[in-house]
Design a protein around this motif. Sequence first.
Motif, short mmCIF file in Angstrom:
data_model
loop_
_atom_site.label_atom_id
_atom_site.label_comp_id
_atom_site.label_asym_id
_atom_site.label_seq_id
_atom_site.Cartn_x
_atom_site.Cartn_y
_atom_site.Cartn_z
N GLU A 1 35.52 48.18 61.00
CA GLU A 1 35.19 47.92 59.14
C GLU A 1 36.49 47.77 59.06
O GLU A 1 36.78 47.01 57.57
N VAL A 2 36.96 49.55 59.45
CA VAL A 2 38.04 50.15 58.44
C VAL A 2 39.14 48.82 58.36
O VAL A 2 40.45 47.91 57.77
N GLN A 3 39.02 48.29 60.23
CA GLN A 3 40.63 47.69 60.43
C GLN A 3 40.82 46.20 60.38
O GLN A 3 41.19 45.24 60.95
N ASP A 4 39.43 45.47 60.08
CA ASP A 4 38.78 43.92 60.37
C ASP A 4 38.64 43.48 61.40
O ASP A 4 39.35 42.23 61.66
N LEU A 5 38.24 44.43 62.49
CA LEU A 5 38.71 44.02 64.12
C LEU A 5 37.50 42.88 63.64
O LEU A 5 36.98 42.41 63.75
N ASP A 6 38.20 42.18 64.79
CA ASP A 6 37.81 40.94 65.31
C ASP A 6 35.91 40.80 66.33
O ASP A 6 36.28 42.10 66.85
N HIS A 7 35.06 40.25 66.04
CA HIS A 7 33.84 41.06 66.52
C HIS A 7 33.50 41.05 67.63
O HIS A 7 33.28 42.17 68.23
N VAL A 8 34.10 40.27 68.20
CA VAL A 8 33.83 39.53 70.03
C VAL A 8 35.00 40.53 70.22
O VAL A 8 34.36 41.01 72.18
N THR A 9 35.80 41.02 70.39
CA THR A 9 36.85 41.95 70.69
C THR A 9 36.02 43.20 70.76
O THR A 9 35.94 44.03 72.15
N PHE A 10 35.44 43.50 69.60
CA PHE A 10 35.09 44.87 69.51
C PHE A 10 33.60 44.46 70.54
O PHE A 10 33.29 45.83 71.38
N ALA A 11 33.37 43.87 70.13
CA ALA A 11 31.82 44.07 71.33
C ALA A 11 32.04 43.77 72.46
O ALA A 11 31.54 45.51 73.25
N ARG A 12 33.43 43.31 73.59
CA ARG A 12 33.20 43.32 74.87
C ARG A 12 33.85 45.30 74.80
O ARG A 12 33.17 45.66 76.13
N ASP A 13 34.68 45.23 74.03
CA ASP A 13 35.56 46.28 74.21
C ASP A 13 35.05 48.26 73.89
O ASP A 13 35.74 49.19 74.57
N GLN B 1 23.01 57.00 65.77
CA GLN B 1 23.53 55.60 65.89
C GLN B 1 24.78 55.27 66.50
O GLN B 1 25.34 56.60 67.16
N ALA B 2 24.48 54.03 66.98
CA ALA B 2 26.01 53.43 67.48
C ALA B 2 26.23 51.73 67.24
O ALA B 2 24.96 51.25 67.64
N LYS B 3 27.22 51.53 67.58
CA LYS B 3 27.67 49.98 67.26
C LYS B 3 27.15 49.67 69.02
O LYS B 3 27.99 49.70 69.54
N ALA B 4 26.42 48.34 69.28
CA ALA B 4 25.54 48.56 70.49
C ALA B 4 25.02 46.97 71.26
O ALA B 4 25.20 45.79 69.63
N ARG B 5 25.54 46.88 72.34
CA ARG B 5 25.26 45.20 73.01
C ARG B 5 23.70 44.90 72.85
O ARG B 5 22.59 46.23 72.82
N HIS B 6 23.12 43.07 72.06
CA HIS B 6 21.96 43.41 72.84
C HIS B 6 22.62 41.67 73.99
O HIS B 6 22.67 41.08 73.36
N PRO B 7 21.03 42.14 74.89
CA PRO B 7 21.38 41.21 76.59
C PRO B 7 20.65 39.82 75.93
O PRO B 7 21.87 38.71 76.77
N ASP B 8 20.66 39.70 74.51
CA ASP B 8 20.11 38.38 74.48
C ASP B 8 20.98 37.17 73.55
O ASP B 8 20.63 36.50 73.35
N PHE C 1 25.41 44.95 67.37
CA PHE C 1 24.18 45.40 66.23
C PHE C 1 24.71 46.58 66.38
O PHE C 1 24.99 47.31 66.18
N ASN C 2 24.11 47.07 64.65
CA ASN C 2 24.79 48.59 64.27
C ASN C 2 22.95 49.46 64.78
O ASN C 2 22.16 48.38 64.41
N VAL C 3 23.06 49.91 65.56
CA VAL C 3 21.88 50.61 65.87
C VAL C 3 21.36 51.86 66.18
O VAL C 3 21.56 52.44 66.45
N GLY C 4 20.43 52.42 65.36
CA GLY C 4 19.18 53.52 65.67
C GLY C 4 18.71 54.06 66.75
O GLY C 4 17.92 53.24 66.51
N PHE C 5 18.61 55.19 66.78
CA PHE C 5 17.49 55.37 68.41
C PHE C 5 17.63 56.69 68.81
O PHE C 5 18.24 57.74 67.82
N ILE C 6 16.49 56.17 69.04
CA ILE C 6 15.42 58.42 69.12
C ILE C 6 15.90 58.78 70.57
O ILE C 6 15.58 58.43 71.10
#
Length: 355
Positions: free
Chosen positions: A63-75, A102-109, A115-120
């Motif tokens: 968010e802070v650095q306005d990064l490319d979404h796809v690159t962040f998803a992969r890396d 919480q974490a920024k996390a991938r989704h297999p579909d 996505f921004n995912v909260g988890f327990i």
Amino acid sequence: MIKPYTAVGLIPTVRGIRKRADIGVNIEHLGHLAKAAGWLSSLDLPVRLIAIPEGALQGFNDEVQDLDHVTFARDCAIDIPGPETEALGKIAREFDAFIIAQAKARHPDFPDRFFNVGFILDPKGKLILKHHKVAPLFPVEHSVVPHNVYDAWVEKYGNDLDAFWPVVDTEIGRLGIMMANEGSYPENARALALNGAEVIYRGSYPHPAAGNGMFEIQSRARALDNNVYVVAPNMGTYYLHAEDTTPIDTFGGQSMVIDYKGRIVGEQRYGAGSTYVAGVVDIQALRDHRARAQWDNWMKDLPTELYQLLYKRPIYPKNLYLHRPPMKHAEYRKEVIERQIHLMHERGIWVKPDE
């Protein structure tokens, strides 16, 4: 009967990441912080819930650095479950406590999306709930949310409360997740409460909004409106990268544990460092209040037929990212924010200011 217990919210120093491996530094810090917080807080009642604020694993550099979404998803985005949740599971087992994080996390579909995912995690470290954030920090957050891919989401998960606001029934009460900007909208807490939630996690919220009262006002109102506990830890000091030497308090403190009548039962106003907040959660008292109060157990009195009228006309566009990655900041401002403000003026909901 669920005996009263202590809920702890960690307030960690975090270092923003450039790659997934950088997360390990933040998790190691969380382990040390949990030991200090858990030991001292358990001198009152046993710690059964440890809440880790949004951003504590990866920071907010996308968010802070306005990064490319796809690159962040992969890396940088993680898989849930995965090595990071396993590392947090060790903390859960050590303290015999539930962990909400919480974490920024991938989704297999949805390839090349995160996505921004909260988890327990339960006290054995098992993943028992995932919540995909439904209301990001709209101007700058690049995460995909279910409404952005609404048609595909409904096809896969259905169109009910569990599809968007899941709640898990546990030995310490019914737990749900409401991250950061989700708490800016009353509907998210109400949806969790109507799905049975008794304890709701809420974190984090940036300064100056946090320091100017918005985080507290919203969190206490959501607790009072729905007769739920809200555990709301904010972030501590932020370093842009692992090797950065400039600590910045970008969140402004104001961490709280709030009871079902909107009262603060634990607070830590300090935010420029690593610390924690703790407060007692009494589920039996909450359930007794809901069952015996005549007036301020509000949800029993909802005239739902009337309130449905509020939402008959769509406002925010669905499926924004069903066929494209999320927009960067400048494009989003032009293509979404400006159009949404125009829509509110055009419908006569808002009056244009004098020019």
